[in-house]
Design a protein around this motif. Structure first.
Motif, short mmCIF file in Angstrom:
data_model
loop_
_atom_site.label_atom_id
_atom_site.label_comp_id
_atom_site.label_asym_id
_atom_site.label_seq_id
_atom_site.Cartn_x
_atom_site.Cartn_y
_atom_site.Cartn_z
N SER A 121 6.76 11.27 -2.29
CA SER A 121 7.73 10.36 -2.91
C SER A 121 7.06 9.04 -3.27
CB SER A 121 8.90 10.10 -1.96
OG SER A 121 8.49 9.26 -0.90
N ASN A 122 7.54 8.44 -4.34
CA ASN A 122 6.97 7.17 -4.80
C ASN A 122 7.04 6.08 -3.74
OD1 ASN A 122 6.21 8.16 -7.29
ND2 ASN A 122 8.13 7.56 -8.28
N SER A 123 8.15 6.01 -3.02
CA SER A 123 8.31 4.95 -2.02
C SER A 123 7.27 5.08 -0.90
CB SER A 123 9.72 4.96 -1.44
OG SER A 123 10.00 6.19 -0.78
N LEU A 124 7.04 6.28 -0.41
CA LEU A 124 6.06 6.49 0.66
C LEU A 124 4.63 6.31 0.14
CD1 LEU A 124 5.28 7.25 3.54
CD2 LEU A 124 5.59 9.66 2.93
N VAL A 125 4.32 6.91 -0.99
CA VAL A 125 2.96 6.83 -1.53
C VAL A 125 2.60 5.39 -1.87
CG1 VAL A 125 1.47 7.50 -3.47
CG2 VAL A 125 2.90 9.22 -2.35
N SER A 126 3.52 4.63 -2.46
CA SER A 126 3.19 3.24 -2.80
C SER A 126 2.96 2.41 -1.55
CB SER A 126 4.27 2.63 -3.70
OG SER A 126 5.50 2.56 -3.03
N GLU A 127 3.71 2.66 -0.50
CA GLU A 127 3.50 1.93 0.77
C GLU A 127 2.15 2.30 1.38
OE1 GLU A 127 4.34 -0.97 3.42
OE2 GLU A 127 5.69 -0.44 1.79
N ILE A 128 1.79 3.57 1.33
CA ILE A 128 0.49 4.01 1.84
C ILE A 128 -0.64 3.36 1.05
CG2 ILE A 128 -1.08 6.01 1.95
CD1 ILE A 128 1.42 7.68 2.78
N GLU A 129 -0.52 3.37 -0.27
CA GLU A 129 -1.57 2.76 -1.11
C GLU A 129 -1.71 1.26 -0.81
OE1 GLU A 129 -0.33 3.88 -5.06
OE2 GLU A 129 -1.49 5.77 -4.97
N LYS A 130 -0.59 0.59 -0.60
CA LYS A 130 -0.62 -0.84 -0.27
C LYS A 130 -1.35 -1.06 1.06
CE LYS A 130 2.70 -3.76 1.46
NZ LYS A 130 4.09 -4.08 1.67
N LEU A 131 -1.05 -0.25 2.05
CA LEU A 131 -1.69 -0.39 3.36
C LEU A 131 -3.18 -0.04 3.31
CD1 LEU A 131 1.08 1.10 5.68
CD2 LEU A 131 0.46 -1.31 5.38
N LEU A 132 -3.54 0.92 2.49
CA LEU A 132 -4.94 1.30 2.36
C LEU A 132 -5.77 0.17 1.75
CD1 LEU A 132 -4.64 5.02 1.22
CD2 LEU A 132 -5.49 4.18 3.43
N GLU A 133 -5.16 -0.65 0.91
CA GLU A 133 -5.87 -1.77 0.29
C GLU A 133 -6.06 -2.93 1.24
OE1 GLU A 133 -3.79 -2.80 -3.29
OE2 GLU A 133 -4.15 -0.82 -4.18
N GLU A 134 -5.22 -3.03 2.26
CA GLU A 134 -5.32 -4.14 3.21
C GLU A 134 -6.52 -3.95 4.12
OE1 GLU A 134 -1.62 -4.40 5.32
OE2 GLU A 134 -0.51 -4.98 3.52
N LYS A 135 -7.16 -5.04 4.45
CA LYS A 135 -8.29 -5.03 5.40
C LYS A 135 -7.75 -5.26 6.80
CE LYS A 135 -11.14 -4.43 2.11
NZ LYS A 135 -11.31 -3.08 1.71
N ARG A 136 -8.49 -4.82 7.77
CA ARG A 136 -8.09 -5.02 9.17
C ARG A 136 -8.17 -6.45 9.57
NH1 ARG A 136 -10.64 -1.46 13.44
NH2 ARG A 136 -9.08 -2.51 14.58
#
Length: 192
Positions: free
Chosen positions: A177-192
């Motif tokens: 789903s777009n809502s889940l995938v977009s949230e995952i992509e956003k989190l993947l771009e964030e650094k620790r």
């Protein structure tokens, strides 16, 4: 001959400068989030696996079942994992018989079903309880942090790279789903 070699070796050691503690990097290893500080048996062979190995990754935790109307979500979960695993996503599957008795099989039967039917490659863990009065320790913490427990099979919890629960998604939310995938992509771009 051996004495001379030993003598040269010792002389060479004396010429090597000694490092002081201030010159050695004493960086502390990453600590594991309390949320991930649990071990569970792997589905395929029941060898204990510590979830701390996934620290620093974006994690999607899903309770699964083999005989559910949502079982086809295995396909979407595997697609999601294949697409984003090299960017830092891991999907963790936790089979459970909590809802409608839709996961009655043994761990071996579940593992065979996942492999033979959906070619599941993401990490799967032994069947456990994920709701009710005595959920496994990970789900107990997920429930406490989100204020919501799984309502059915294929309920999803998204965890950021720092081990913080970001959001819970109901069974109706497809892995693609777009809502889940977009949230995952956003989190993947964030650094620790």
């Amino acid at each position: 001959m051996i004495r001379n070699t030993t003598r040269y070796f010792l002389a060479a050691l004396l010429l090597v400068p000694m490092l002081t503690l201030s010159e050695v990097s004493l960086a502390a290893p990453d600590t594991c989030s309390p949320l991930l500080s649990h071990s569970f048996p792997r589905l395929q062979d029941e060898v204990p696996q510590n979830l701390c190995q996934y620290q620093g990754k974006v994690i999607l935790v899903v309770n699964t079942a083999s005989f559910c109307g949502f079982t086809s979500q295995y396909e979407g979960l595997e697609q999601l994992y294949a697409k984003y695993k090299d960017k830092g996503l891991v999907v963790l599957g936790f089979p459970s018989n909590d809802f409608g008795q839709q996961e009655p099989g043994s761990n071996k039967e579940i593992a065979d079903f996942c492999k033979n039917t959906y070619d599941v490659k993401f990490p799967m863990f032994a069947k456990s309880v994920v709701s009710g009065n005595n959920p496994n320790p990970l789900f107990k913490m997920l429930i406490a942090k989100t204020g919501t427990s799984p309502k059915w099979n294929f309920y999803k919890y998204l965890i950021d790279r720092n081990g913080n629960v970001v959001k819970a998604y109901g069974s109706i939310t497809k892995p693609t789903s777009n809502s889940l995938v977009s949230e995952i992509e956003k989190l993947l771009e964030e650094k620790r």
